[in-house]
Write a protein that holds these residues in place. Structure first.
Motif, mmCIF file in Angstrom:
data_model
loop_
_atom_site.group_PDB
_atom_site.id
_atom_site.type_symbol
_atom_site.label_atom_id
_atom_site.label_comp_id
_atom_site.label_asym_id
_atom_site.label_seq_id
_atom_site.Cartn_x
_atom_site.Cartn_y
_atom_site.Cartn_z
ATOM 1 N N MET A 1 35.990 2.250 -37.946
ATOM 2 C CA MET A 1 34.455 2.495 -38.405
ATOM 3 C C MET A 1 34.370 3.619 -39.411
ATOM 4 O O MET A 1 33.334 3.525 -40.249
ATOM 5 C CB MET A 1 33.808 2.839 -37.116
ATOM 6 C CG MET A 1 32.417 3.145 -37.269
ATOM 7 S SD MET A 1 31.774 4.380 -35.816
ATOM 8 C CE MET A 1 32.296 5.813 -36.227
ATOM 9 N N ALA A 2 35.200 4.680 -39.261
ATOM 10 C CA ALA A 2 34.980 5.937 -40.156
ATOM 11 C C ALA A 2 35.276 5.677 -41.506
ATOM 12 O O ALA A 2 35.086 6.631 -42.453
ATOM 13 C CB ALA A 2 35.481 6.956 -39.512
ATOM 14 N N ASP A 3 35.913 4.495 -41.995
ATOM 15 C CA ASP A 3 36.509 4.144 -43.344
ATOM 16 C C ASP A 3 35.362 3.836 -44.316
ATOM 17 O O ASP A 3 35.470 2.657 -44.862
ATOM 18 C CB ASP A 3 37.647 3.122 -43.209
ATOM 19 C CG ASP A 3 38.392 2.988 -44.446
ATOM 20 O OD1 ASP A 3 38.284 3.795 -45.241
ATOM 21 O OD2 ASP A 3 39.052 1.891 -44.624
ATOM 22 N N GLN A 4 34.385 4.472 -44.279
ATOM 23 C CA GLN A 4 33.127 4.529 -45.191
ATOM 24 C C GLN A 4 32.705 5.894 -45.533
ATOM 25 O O GLN A 4 33.109 6.707 -44.721
ATOM 26 C CB GLN A 4 32.198 3.406 -44.923
ATOM 27 C CG GLN A 4 31.805 3.321 -43.243
ATOM 28 C CD GLN A 4 31.089 4.342 -42.893
ATOM 29 O OE1 GLN A 4 30.231 5.125 -43.617
ATOM 30 N NE2 GLN A 4 31.111 4.871 -41.338
ATOM 31 N N SER A 5 31.942 5.932 -46.542
ATOM 32 C CA SER A 5 31.391 7.249 -47.046
ATOM 33 C C SER A 5 30.161 7.786 -46.212
ATOM 34 O O SER A 5 29.796 8.851 -46.463
ATOM 35 C CB SER A 5 31.144 7.356 -48.511
ATOM 36 O OG SER A 5 30.002 6.185 -48.755
ATOM 37 N N GLY A 6 29.733 7.297 -45.087
ATOM 38 C CA GLY A 6 28.527 7.758 -44.587
ATOM 39 C C GLY A 6 28.918 8.366 -43.413
ATOM 40 O O GLY A 6 27.848 9.056 -42.818
ATOM 41 N N GLY A 7 30.067 8.421 -42.609
ATOM 42 C CA GLY A 7 30.474 9.285 -41.620
ATOM 43 C C GLY A 7 30.043 8.390 -40.470
ATOM 44 O O GLY A 7 30.506 7.142 -40.580
ATOM 45 N N ASN A 8 29.521 9.158 -39.268
ATOM 46 C CA ASN A 8 29.330 8.434 -38.241
ATOM 47 C C ASN A 8 28.487 7.320 -38.393
ATOM 48 O O ASN A 8 27.243 7.549 -38.501
ATOM 49 C CB ASN A 8 29.028 9.108 -36.887
ATOM 50 C CG ASN A 8 29.008 8.604 -35.510
ATOM 51 O OD1 ASN A 8 29.428 7.480 -35.316
ATOM 52 N ND2 ASN A 8 28.267 9.243 -34.634
ATOM 53 N N THR A 9 28.752 6.132 -37.982
ATOM 54 C CA THR A 9 27.814 4.925 -37.954
ATOM 55 C C THR A 9 27.589 4.686 -36.466
ATOM 56 O O THR A 9 26.300 4.613 -36.118
ATOM 57 C CB THR A 9 28.082 3.645 -38.672
ATOM 58 O OG1 THR A 9 29.731 3.333 -38.324
ATOM 59 C CG2 THR A 9 28.232 4.041 -40.215
ATOM 60 N N GLN A 10 28.622 4.310 -35.973
ATOM 61 C CA GLN A 10 28.263 3.424 -34.338
ATOM 62 C C GLN A 10 29.409 3.945 -33.299
ATOM 63 O O GLN A 10 29.758 3.211 -32.585
ATOM 64 C CB GLN A 10 28.235 1.908 -34.487
ATOM 65 C CG GLN A 10 27.029 1.497 -35.357
ATOM 66 C CD GLN A 10 26.911 -0.045 -35.480
ATOM 67 O OE1 GLN A 10 27.777 -0.626 -35.767
ATOM 68 N NE2 GLN A 10 25.746 -0.518 -35.025
ATOM 69 N N PHE A 11 29.569 5.252 -33.581
ATOM 70 C CA PHE A 11 30.586 5.898 -32.293
ATOM 71 C C PHE A 11 30.268 5.438 -30.789
ATOM 72 O O PHE A 11 31.029 4.850 -30.174
ATOM 73 C CB PHE A 11 30.592 7.310 -32.510
ATOM 74 C CG PHE A 11 31.751 7.978 -31.749
ATOM 75 C CD1 PHE A 11 32.800 8.473 -32.499
ATOM 76 C CD2 PHE A 11 31.190 8.578 -30.490
ATOM 77 C CE1 PHE A 11 33.788 9.109 -31.797
ATOM 78 C CE2 PHE A 11 32.277 9.251 -29.868
ATOM 79 C CZ PHE A 11 33.497 9.363 -30.437
ATOM 80 N N GLY A 12 29.045 5.823 -30.615
ATOM 81 C CA GLY A 12 28.447 5.611 -29.144
ATOM 82 C C GLY A 12 28.458 3.958 -28.836
ATOM 83 O O GLY A 12 28.745 3.755 -27.645
#
Lengths: 277, 277
Positions: A70-81
């Protein structure tokens, strides 16, 4: 027929697509440093971990893989929860136990190794969290792998970790309650009619109106969380416009992310139970 | 690091996200019977076929699997043409030949079995196509599996099938040209700056301004296709507003789908070459 891993990926995509979800990124809104397309990349990257969860890999390791992807993009946390909810739900579905009792059993069976995987996941992405109480400082999730030794010494399972967070983290509270809100919201998604992106919006507003968002508490404080819930109620009562509120909350950086996570869990359950897309 | 199958799935998602793309479904627009969320489900379902293409399954069978998965939603055809471009591009990337020459060689090597897989794919979904010339009636793609015997008797490979369509189908023309437009548009995506959804819009408009859309020719006629290209040029010249044109084309059911397919191919190439999301 989509299998549980595929339905979980679709749940992530449909969650962020739903509009308006006041304060969240959605198909019509971006945040300044977090854009819709980064959620797309996050959902693509998470799939391998979701597949691992369906295939029987330990929940902590599957979760860590999903977060790393999920973290393999430049925005940081998207959908951890959202992943912390969907990973055990996927496992429950893959083992034919997608009921509140089945998921409760699935999470109660997590191990110390699963807790270590959960902590390692924080090495891959920055997540907004509270400071822990002083006696739990050694288990601050921001310590990541450095906390592993403490977890092992105290023999803490991932369920134990969630138990200590349930009073101030709505995702952990789901782990403790048998994913009560996810299952309830799934019925709303199934009972509503119309386009999915509007059903998701309605479900998000009902969840937020029912309960204050713990992510907003952490990032913006208790007053903002109380206001968000008040105003979600006002939208449901017809006293406020959802789109206007969405614009305002994005501007004020009030992002009910925990509510969005529960929507993702609910979407997964609804898809497994026949929600037609 | 995303692998080629994951980048292809992301290309499908980013293609439909890009806005405005006059006449297409995008993150801000739905068609009456085809919605954004159905593209999400289509991209989820297509992944297994894309994975198969990366893993070396014959192109025709991988394509058929991708289409079958894509069709597992209630909107019908979402990205058939995009898959017909991305499947060989994935194979070329997975074998370290993602160049115009490498992809040209990949598609020239397709077999009669691949052609049969392509025809079987039409069993899974309705695709708007032209009536074939009379001497090719036995090979009308709408015959699906019924055409297989003819393909075998005439020893037609999938490349041969594309060769016969290249004059009236922009996707088939890509197969013949070494994916010339996909590679060119990939450089535009990489050279532009700003959010991906806007770069995608710009790339779509440039492609449409350069060449008439064969899907519009098939569904709306040659005049509509000429108009679509004219008006894309007007947008690029600043004489028309892209959002207004998008609304109008959706209302008139003018959907430049082949141009969108090529954008998906271009996005895949750009992602493989380092486009940051």
């Amino acid at each position: 027929m989509r299998d549980p891993a595929e339905n979980a990926q679709l749940a992530l995509l449909l969650e962020v697509t739903g509009t308006p979800k006041p304060g969240n990124v959605d198909r019509r809104r971006d945040h300044e440093n977090l854009r819709f397309e980064q959620f797309m990349a996050g959902a693509v990257g998470a799939f391998e971990g979701l597949r691992a969860a369906a295939d029987g890999e330990p929940i902590g390791r599957a979760f860590e893989r999903a977060v790393e992807g999920m973290a393999d993009q430049s925005g940081g946390n998207t959908q951890f929860g959202a992943l912390l909810l969907t990973v055990p739900l996927v496992r429950a579905a893959a083992t034919h136990r997608l009921t509140p009792e089945g998921v409760a059993e699935t999470v109660r069976r997590t191990t110390v190794d699963d807790a270590c995987g959960f902590y390692r996941a924080f090495e891959h992405v920055d997540v907004a969290v509270d400071d822990p109480p002083e006696d739990l400082a050694a288990l601050d999730v921001r310590r990541g792998t450095a906390a592993v030794e403490t977890l092992r010494r105290r023999e803490m399972t991932l369920y134990d970790v969630m138990e200590r967070s349930a009073d101030h983290d709505g995702v952990a509270a789901e782990w403790l309650s048998g994913f009560e809100r996810s299952f309830e919201a799934a019925t709303w998604l199934l009972e509503n009619s119309g386009p999915i992106d509007r059903r998701v919006s309605r479900t998000f507003l009902r969840l937020l109106a029912d309960e204050e968002d713990t992510f907003v508490v952490t990032r913006n404080g208790a007053d903002a969380a109380a206001e968000a819930t008040e105003r979600a109620r006002a939208v449901l009562d017809g006293a406020e416009d959802a789109d206007a509120l969405a614009g305002e909350f994005v501007d004020r950086d009030i992002n009910p992310g925990t509510t969005a996570d529960i929507v993702a869990g609910a979407l997964f359950v609804a898809l497994e139970r026949g929600l037609v897309v």
